[in-house]
Design a protein around this motif. Sequence first.
Motif, PDB file in Angstrom:
ATOM      1  N   ALA A 194       0.834  -1.210   0.000  1.00  0.00           N
ATOM      2  CA  ALA A 194       0.000   0.000   0.000  1.00  0.00           C
ATOM      3  C   ALA A 194       0.866   1.255   0.000  1.00  0.00           C
ATOM      4  O   ALA A 194       0.578   2.208  -0.735  1.00  0.00           O
ATOM      5  CB  ALA A 194      -0.937  -0.010   1.209  1.00  0.00           C
ATOM      6  N   GLU A 195       1.919   1.272   0.782  1.00  0.00           N
ATOM      7  CA  GLU A 195       2.806   2.437   0.814  1.00  0.00           C
ATOM      8  C   GLU A 195       3.461   2.662  -0.542  1.00  0.00           C
ATOM      9  O   GLU A 195       3.513   3.790  -1.034  1.00  0.00           O
ATOM     10  CB  GLU A 195       3.865   2.252   1.904  1.00  0.00           C
ATOM     11  CG  GLU A 195       3.307   2.377   3.306  1.00  0.00           C
ATOM     12  CD  GLU A 195       4.306   1.990   4.389  1.00  0.00           C
ATOM     13  OE1 GLU A 195       5.508   1.786   4.082  1.00  0.00           O
ATOM     14  OE2 GLU A 195       3.879   1.885   5.551  1.00  0.00           O
ATOM     15  N   ARG A 229       0.830   3.805  -3.138  1.00  0.00           N
ATOM     16  CA  ARG A 229       0.438   5.184  -2.898  1.00  0.00           C
ATOM     17  C   ARG A 229       1.475   6.153  -3.460  1.00  0.00           C
ATOM     18  O   ARG A 229       1.140   7.160  -4.081  1.00  0.00           O
ATOM     19  CB  ARG A 229       0.261   5.425  -1.391  1.00  0.00           C
ATOM     20  CG  ARG A 229      -1.098   5.975  -1.058  1.00  0.00           C
ATOM     21  CD  ARG A 229      -1.271   6.281   0.402  1.00  0.00           C
ATOM     22  NE  ARG A 229      -2.109   5.256   1.000  1.00  0.00           N
ATOM     23  CZ  ARG A 229      -1.700   4.309   1.823  1.00  0.00           C
ATOM     24  NH1 ARG A 229      -0.463   4.224   2.188  1.00  0.00           N
ATOM     25  NH2 ARG A 229      -2.539   3.434   2.308  1.00  0.00           N
ATOM     26  N   LYS A 230       2.757   5.834  -3.250  1.00  0.00           N
ATOM     27  CA  LYS A 230       3.838   6.682  -3.779  1.00  0.00           C
ATOM     28  C   LYS A 230       3.788   6.736  -5.303  1.00  0.00           C
ATOM     29  O   LYS A 230       4.165   7.734  -5.909  1.00  0.00           O
ATOM     30  CB  LYS A 230       5.195   6.158  -3.322  1.00  0.00           C
ATOM     31  CG  LYS A 230       5.494   6.452  -1.879  1.00  0.00           C
ATOM     32  CD  LYS A 230       6.840   5.891  -1.474  1.00  0.00           C
ATOM     33  CE  LYS A 230       7.069   6.089   0.012  1.00  0.00           C
ATOM     34  NZ  LYS A 230       8.297   5.422   0.464  1.00  0.00           N
ATOM     35  N   LEU A 283      -6.934   2.742   2.563  1.00  0.00           N
ATOM     36  CA  LEU A 283      -7.082   2.398   1.153  1.00  0.00           C
ATOM     37  C   LEU A 283      -8.243   3.198   0.547  1.00  0.00           C
ATOM     38  O   LEU A 283      -9.006   3.855   1.254  1.00  0.00           O
ATOM     39  CB  LEU A 283      -7.320   0.897   0.996  1.00  0.00           C
ATOM     40  CG  LEU A 283      -6.259  -0.018   1.634  1.00  0.00           C
ATOM     41  CD1 LEU A 283      -6.622  -1.481   1.399  1.00  0.00           C
ATOM     42  CD2 LEU A 283      -4.876   0.294   1.119  1.00  0.00           C
ATOM     43  N   ASP A 284      -8.385   3.085  -0.760  1.00  0.00           N
ATOM     44  CA  ASP A 284      -9.408   3.861  -1.467  1.00  0.00           C
ATOM     45  C   ASP A 284     -10.796   3.239  -1.438  1.00  0.00           C
ATOM     46  O   ASP A 284     -11.777   3.925  -1.733  1.00  0.00           O
ATOM     47  CB  ASP A 284      -8.981   4.064  -2.924  1.00  0.00           C
ATOM     48  CG  ASP A 284      -7.687   4.849  -3.008  1.00  0.00           C
ATOM     49  OD1 ASP A 284      -7.694   6.026  -2.613  1.00  0.00           O
ATOM     50  OD2 ASP A 284      -6.673   4.277  -3.445  1.00  0.00           O
TER      51      ASP A 284
END
Length: 180
Positions: A39-40, A43-44, A65-66
């Motif tokens: 996830a990190e 996201r980046k 999360l989305d």
Amino acid sequence: MQKFIVKITSENISLIDDSRVECFLLDSAADTAFNRRFAEAARKAGKLLLSCGDKAPELCRELGLDGVVVDLSKNEKPKAEFQFLRNFLGKDAVIGAVTRNRREAMVISEFEPDFLVFQAWNDGIEQVRELVSWYNGLFLIQSAILCREENLDYAGFDCDIVILSDREYTIFVAKKQSLD
């Protein structure tokens, strides 16, 4: 052209850099530390992240999360479950809902999910293809197919989104590159 959601089934972050993939699906049953790292990194890279599985809402909220992909058809009170998800995750969360037939598609569409997911398998491919076409003729909500079989020809589906495992997606890209 259909968009892809790639379900991550192994501890592999190499697909994050693939510009053709805008959204990933994390399994709530997978290793939490891996889901957090993925996830990190995603996201980046500016990718959307959804979660699926029995604890999808909790994982979504915990990792920021989305949204989620959930099977509301298993619930005896799908409307109440959808409203709970909307409140639990927030009004901006993406919610994809799995369905299996016309009745479920109509009922679940009343709750206005962001997209409806039809499960595709080789031995029922024509029924699913007809179901997706019927649905798109009546509803404006985006439709997705979740490929349950390898080598499924999803190009003939009248859907907006295709959900593939990371393995199936890698095979698809390799085949496409060999044809180009």
